[in-house]
Design a protein around this motif. Sequence first.
Motif, mmCIF file in Angstrom:
data_model
loop_
_atom_site.group_PDB
_atom_site.id
_atom_site.type_symbol
_atom_site.label_atom_id
_atom_site.label_comp_id
_atom_site.label_asym_id
_atom_site.label_seq_id
_atom_site.Cartn_x
_atom_site.Cartn_y
_atom_site.Cartn_z
ATOM 1 N N ALA A 136 19.765 24.635 -59.458
ATOM 2 C CA ALA A 136 19.530 26.047 -59.757
ATOM 3 C C ALA A 136 19.466 26.876 -58.467
ATOM 4 N N LEU A 137 18.854 26.309 -57.421
ATOM 5 C CA LEU A 137 18.789 27.005 -56.132
ATOM 6 C C LEU A 137 20.175 27.237 -55.553
ATOM 7 N N ALA A 138 21.042 26.225 -55.665
ATOM 8 C CA ALA A 138 22.396 26.355 -55.129
ATOM 9 C C ALA A 138 23.147 27.487 -55.827
ATOM 10 N N TYR A 173 11.178 21.304 -50.176
ATOM 11 C CA TYR A 173 11.065 20.299 -49.109
ATOM 12 C C TYR A 173 12.434 19.695 -48.795
ATOM 13 N N ILE A 174 13.216 19.399 -49.836
ATOM 14 C CA ILE A 174 14.548 18.837 -49.627
ATOM 15 C C ILE A 174 15.430 19.825 -48.867
ATOM 16 N N ALA A 175 15.283 21.109 -49.184
ATOM 17 C CA ALA A 175 16.083 22.122 -48.505
ATOM 18 C C ALA A 175 15.743 22.208 -47.019
ATOM 19 N N HIS A 181 18.497 11.096 -47.810
ATOM 20 C CA HIS A 181 18.075 9.727 -48.117
ATOM 21 C C HIS A 181 18.577 9.366 -49.503
ATOM 22 N N GLU A 182 18.312 8.166 -49.931
ATOM 23 C CA GLU A 182 18.946 7.634 -51.129
ATOM 24 C C GLU A 182 18.702 8.474 -52.369
ATOM 25 N N CYS A 183 17.497 8.993 -52.536
ATOM 26 C CA CYS A 183 17.162 9.689 -53.779
ATOM 27 C C CYS A 183 17.808 11.067 -53.859
ATOM 28 N N THR A 184 18.387 11.576 -52.734
ATOM 29 C CA THR A 184 19.039 12.887 -52.775
ATOM 30 C C THR A 184 20.536 12.805 -52.524
ATOM 31 N N LYS A 185 21.062 11.593 -52.361
ATOM 32 C CA LYS A 185 22.464 11.454 -52.003
ATOM 33 C C LYS A 185 23.395 12.003 -53.078
ATOM 34 N N HIS A 186 22.998 11.865 -54.358
ATOM 35 C CA HIS A 186 23.853 12.308 -55.449
ATOM 36 C C HIS A 186 23.872 13.830 -55.602
ATOM 37 N N VAL A 187 23.002 14.542 -54.905
ATOM 38 C CA VAL A 187 23.032 16.015 -54.930
ATOM 39 C C VAL A 187 23.371 16.555 -53.548
ATOM 40 N N GLU A 188 24.105 15.768 -52.785
ATOM 41 C CA GLU A 188 24.359 16.130 -51.391
ATOM 42 C C GLU A 188 25.156 17.428 -51.267
ATOM 43 N N ILE A 189 26.093 17.682 -52.183
ATOM 44 C CA ILE A 189 26.884 18.916 -52.102
ATOM 45 C C ILE A 189 25.997 20.137 -52.282
ATOM 46 N N ASP A 190 25.107 20.081 -53.292
ATOM 47 C CA ASP A 190 24.181 21.199 -53.495
ATOM 48 C C ASP A 190 23.249 21.351 -52.300
ATOM 49 N N CYS A 191 22.861 20.225 -51.696
ATOM 50 C CA CYS A 191 22.013 20.289 -50.501
ATOM 51 C C CYS A 191 22.724 21.038 -49.383
ATOM 52 N N HIS A 192 24.008 20.725 -49.186
ATOM 53 C CA HIS A 192 24.760 21.407 -48.134
ATOM 54 C C HIS A 192 24.908 22.898 -48.439
ATOM 55 N N ILE A 194 22.865 25.000 -50.101
ATOM 56 C CA ILE A 194 21.650 25.779 -49.841
ATOM 57 C C ILE A 194 21.248 25.714 -48.368
ATOM 58 N N ARG A 195 21.427 24.558 -47.715
ATOM 59 C CA ARG A 195 21.053 24.444 -46.308
ATOM 60 C C ARG A 195 21.946 25.285 -45.414
ATOM 61 N N GLU A 196 23.211 25.359 -45.741
ATOM 62 C CA GLU A 196 24.124 26.179 -44.947
ATOM 63 C C GLU A 196 23.669 27.631 -44.956
ATOM 64 N N ARG A 197 23.244 28.112 -46.100
ATOM 65 C CA ARG A 197 22.778 29.497 -46.189
ATOM 66 C C ARG A 197 21.432 29.685 -45.494
ATOM 67 N N LEU A 198 20.593 28.675 -45.541
ATOM 68 C CA LEU A 198 19.319 28.752 -44.821
ATOM 69 C C LEU A 198 19.546 28.749 -43.309
ATOM 70 N N ASN A 199 20.438 27.872 -42.840
ATOM 71 C CA ASN A 199 20.711 27.781 -41.404
ATOM 72 C C ASN A 199 21.383 29.039 -40.869
ATOM 73 N N ASN A 200 22.181 29.700 -41.715
ATOM 74 C CA ASN A 200 22.848 30.938 -41.305
ATOM 75 C C ASN A 200 21.960 32.169 -41.454
ATOM 76 N N LYS A 201 20.696 31.944 -41.826
ATOM 77 C CA LYS A 201 19.729 33.042 -41.993
ATOM 78 C C LYS A 201 20.157 34.030 -43.064
ATOM 79 N N LEU A 202 20.947 33.550 -44.033
ATOM 80 C CA LEU A 202 21.335 34.423 -45.133
ATOM 81 C C LEU A 202 20.154 34.701 -46.047
#
Length: 243
Positions: A136-138, A173-175, A181-192, A194-202
């Motif tokens: 949902a965050l993504a 916390y994941i963001a 790690h193993e428990c988040t590997k299957h949502v790695e695309i969504d992780c990227h 949201i993190r890309e937008r966080l790192n870019n200060k969007l």
Amino acid sequence: MVKTNHLHQNDSELYHDPVSYRQLVGRLLYLTNTRLDITFVVQQLMQFMVVPTVLHHKAMTRVLRYIKGTPGQGLLYSPTSTIQIKGFSDSDWATCPDTRKSISGYSMFLGDSLVSWKSKKQNTVSRSSSEAEYRALAIASCEIQWLIYLLNDFQVLYKHPALLYCDNNSARYIAANAVFHECTKHVEIDCHVIRERLNNKLLHLLPISTSAQVADIMTKPLEPTLFKNNLSKLGVINIHLPA
């Protein structure tokens, strides 16, 4: 929508006139462009367009009675809102009894004015509530980026980060955690995403209590009192009622 009722396939006998059901749902879908208060229930009714049942039609009739009783209800936009994008993201884990897919919902504000909202079933099954919240965050972060692009197209410069509120500690916390790690590997695309937008200060990802999460109205049926409280926080008023 009745909170204790969960619509699903084959929950009663087939409705005798499926064509009229589809026509009414189509009209209700058009109405969600201005009536955010029926967004979730229309999303639910749309799941059964192919083979509607008597209970599905009964739920739709309840929506029609609600609309008839609130003809003056709608969004009120303030003329003095600030140019600050604020988003509220939420999900309801495994809420669909037929597929066990989760519901994503978000509400986007420009200052104090609600400008964008959505309720949608997620494309895949989530194995935890944290995963559902992260998906949902993504989706919400993509909507924030689109709103910023839209403001720039309107020659409204928007340079400071937007604010995105989430009531799930694990998802936040994941963001913030740079290690997969193993428990988040299957949502790695969504992780990227949201993190890309966080790192870019969007945007800034901020905590919020569940009781203050206004996006709840997009993901689940609520008790009448809580439903009305959420509507008031979203800027919905009824011009036929005394202030």
